[in-house]
Design an enzyme around this catalytic site. Sequence first.
Site, PDB file in Angstrom:
ATOM      1  N   SER A   1      38.288  40.092   0.382  1.00  0.00           N
ATOM      2  CA  SER A   1      39.203  39.957  -0.744  1.00  0.00           C
ATOM      3  C   SER A   1      38.433  39.831  -2.177  1.00  0.00           C
ATOM      4  CB  SER A   1      40.024  38.663  -0.503  1.00  0.00           C
ATOM      5  OG  SER A   1      40.643  38.419  -1.778  1.00  0.00           O
TER       6      SER A   1
ATOM      7  N   TYR B   1      40.479  29.748   1.838  1.00  0.00           N
ATOM      8  CA  TYR B   1      40.457  31.064   1.935  1.00  0.00           C
ATOM      9  C   TYR B   1      39.632  31.819   1.415  1.00  0.00           C
ATOM     10  CZ  TYR B   1      42.582  35.741   1.580  1.00  0.00           C
ATOM     11  OH  TYR B   1      42.672  37.191   1.683  1.00  0.00           O
TER      12      TYR B   1
END
Length: 246
Positions: A144, A157
């Site tokens: 990401s 995350y």
Amino acid sequence: MSIEAGDRPVALVTGSTSGIGEAVARRLAADGTRVVVHSRRSAETGRALAAELGGAYVQADLGVEEEARGLVARALDHFGRLDVLVNNAGISRPIPHADLAAATPADWRQLLEVNLIAPWVLCTAALPALRRSPGGGSIVNITSHAGVRPKGSSVPYAASKAALNHVTRLLAAALGPDVRVNAVAPGLVDTPMTKDWAQAHELWRDRAPMHRPARPADVADLVASVIGSAYLTGEVIVLDGGLNLT
Ligand code: NAD
């Protein structure tokens, strides 16, 4: 000259019954790769997609180490070879970054388990087969942009994706030339994971030079290019429609 089915490469795409994983599975199959579709729960959808793509389906909870190892073994049972591993399955948990108490150790453990340790277990289990791949094995980790910049749905995350980006580089250095390892790091992608993230969708529409979030197929195009680039290894490629420029 026709290519026998047994000569066609095999890819395992984790979390491939929805979102980015499904788009990657469809794209690789369209390119002639035999695909092992995987999901944690939606077995019916997985079997239907595998049948449609002429691939195979395996169910496994990647939060459980034995199941992650078993996934690779069962993929090999189906096709006898493995050339590509796409570590796509992942979980996210929106938690405001300044609310430290809300990101509990249990959240940390779960996010690291699925987003970091499971890909590690899968790489470990798949490595002997990837090394045998005639064209050289390829691992693509779906990370990401949150693992590159201080952004993302939560601190754990983002940290899990940053760690996987670094594992990507470390493994690329360790496993070449037999196996190439790269990461594709998307910004916002229009998938089930982000369907309720209205603010993020607005941000991408307003600020990103491309004026929209990515579609799963945009990510699949890049994954296919990365797999096809025989000299590319150790790269973390951000795919965010240019948001980082603004
Ligand atoms: P998604 O929810 O459609 O896909 C995630 C997949 O991971 C699902 O198929 C889910 O079943 C699977 N999964 C989750 N936990 C699992 C477990 N314990 N065992 C097995 N499978 C499990 O969402 P998506 O947006 O397509 O996400 C795919 C990947 O892309 C994830 O790693 C995500 O972090 C990453 N990503 C997504 C975005 C985005 O904006 N959608 C942005 C950057 C990165």
